[in-house]
Design a protein around this motif. Structure first.
Motif, mmCIF file in Angstrom:
data_model
loop_
_atom_site.group_PDB
_atom_site.id
_atom_site.type_symbol
_atom_site.label_atom_id
_atom_site.label_comp_id
_atom_site.label_asym_id
_atom_site.label_seq_id
_atom_site.Cartn_x
_atom_site.Cartn_y
_atom_site.Cartn_z
ATOM 1 N N ALA A 67 -3.058 9.209 -3.834
ATOM 2 C CA ALA A 67 -1.976 9.017 -2.869
ATOM 3 C C ALA A 67 -2.444 9.382 -1.455
ATOM 4 C CB ALA A 67 -0.767 9.855 -3.261
ATOM 5 N N ALA B 115 1.064 4.122 -2.859
ATOM 6 C CA ALA B 115 0.834 5.534 -2.530
ATOM 7 C C ALA B 115 1.993 6.400 -3.018
ATOM 8 C CB ALA B 115 0.658 5.692 -1.025
ATOM 9 N N ASN C 215 1.815 6.763 -6.700
ATOM 10 C CA ASN C 215 0.798 7.744 -7.076
ATOM 11 C C ASN C 215 1.304 9.162 -6.894
ATOM 12 O OD1 ASN C 215 -1.292 6.053 -7.942
ATOM 13 N ND2 ASN C 215 -2.016 5.696 -5.856
ATOM 14 N N LEU D 85 -5.012 6.885 0.056
ATOM 15 C CA LEU D 85 -4.381 5.652 0.511
ATOM 16 C C LEU D 85 -3.557 5.887 1.775
ATOM 17 C CD1 LEU D 85 -4.004 2.688 -0.002
ATOM 18 C CD2 LEU D 85 -2.309 3.223 -1.755
ATOM 19 N N LEU D 86 -2.859 7.009 1.834
ATOM 20 C CA LEU D 86 -2.049 7.306 3.015
ATOM 21 C C LEU D 86 -2.916 7.620 4.229
ATOM 22 C CD1 LEU D 86 0.759 9.355 1.267
ATOM 23 C CD2 LEU D 86 1.037 7.168 2.442
ATOM 24 N N ARG E 289 2.768 10.716 4.106
ATOM 25 C CA ARG E 289 1.641 11.646 3.915
ATOM 26 C C ARG E 289 2.131 13.083 3.995
ATOM 27 N NH1 ARG E 289 -3.776 11.130 7.522
ATOM 28 N NH2 ARG E 289 -2.418 11.950 9.170
ATOM 29 N N SER F 34 0.825 -1.207 0.000
ATOM 30 C CA SER F 34 0.000 0.000 0.000
ATOM 31 C C SER F 34 0.860 1.258 0.000
ATOM 32 C CB SER F 34 -0.926 0.008 1.223
ATOM 33 O OG SER F 34 -1.818 -1.087 1.196
#
Length: 222
Positions: free
Chosen positions: A129, A117, A120, A132-133, A150, A113
């Motif tokens: 991104a 991210a 992305n 997902l983060l 993030r 994952s």
């Protein structure tokens, strides 16, 4: 520890045992010779690919992962590292497919994952991104990498105060991580938090970072 985490750990261990380019090439030659007698050995091909990776022989590594996945389409190590190689080759569409296929096999996996991210982010798919983060930060609150990743997206999107918060969360988990600290310095300077940024710079010096390497940042906090 899940299978993908084990695969990543073993790959990192290989890097310790063969540090110099000559040692890597020697190991690669041995693996190539062995493959002549055992062409369908998945373990041998994964080992050879790992040395190709460390030598930055991206096309050779991709060929090995392609071969492994023909033999075992659900091989998680091959999928993960082929995604990494495809990203290095600028083949973002194929890297994304590998990460997505990996997440079908091991839903919610942290490493896959996070890789997706970051891909992305690199491919300027910032909404995907961040979505997902956000999920990773909620699902894995003890993983500093999720908050730092993030924050990196937030800096790129000029969301500096949010980035400051996320780097702070990452530093709560890893208080002596100088990369996170320096990144928070940058975010704080951009957010206009110069006094706080200077405090971080002083903290970096106490952690052993040479002050001469931080002079440009110090100038920005005046």
């Amino acid at each position: 520890m899940n299978k993908l985490a084990v695969a990543i750990f073993l790959f990192c261990s290989l890097g310790v045992s063969a540090q110099s380019p000559k040692e890597l090439r020697d190991s690669l030659a041995v693996a190539s010779d062995c493959l002549a007698y055992h062409p369908d050995s998945i373990d041998l091909r994964l080992k050879k690919a790992s040395w190709n990776l460390q030598l930055e022989q991206w096309d050779y590594a991709r060929s090995e992962y392609d071969y492994v996945l023909k033999l075992d389409k659900n091989n998680i190590a091959a999928l993960y590292y082929r995604a990494y190689v495809n990203e290095k080759l600028g083949r973002y569409k194929f890297a994304r497919l590998d990460y997505q296929n990996l997440l079908v096999i091991i839903p919610g996996n942290f490493e896959a994952s996070l890789g997706l991210a970051l891909l992305n982010q690199k491919d300027k798919h910032f909404t995907e991104a961040l979505d997902l983060l956000n999920t990773l930060c909620e699902r894995y609150p003890s993983r500093s990498e999720a908050f730092a990743a993030r924050a990196g997206v937030e800096v790129e999107r000029e969301m500096y105060e949010l980035a400051d918060y996320d780097y702070s969360q990452a530093l709560l988990l890893e208080p002596e991580n100088t990369d996170y600290l320096l990144s928070r310095v940058d975010a704080r300077i951009k957010a206009g938090l110069k006094a706080e940024a200077r405090e971080d710079l002083d903290r970096l010096v106490k952690l052993g970072v040479s002050k001469s390497n931080l002079l440009d940042f110090y100038k920005l906090t005046k």
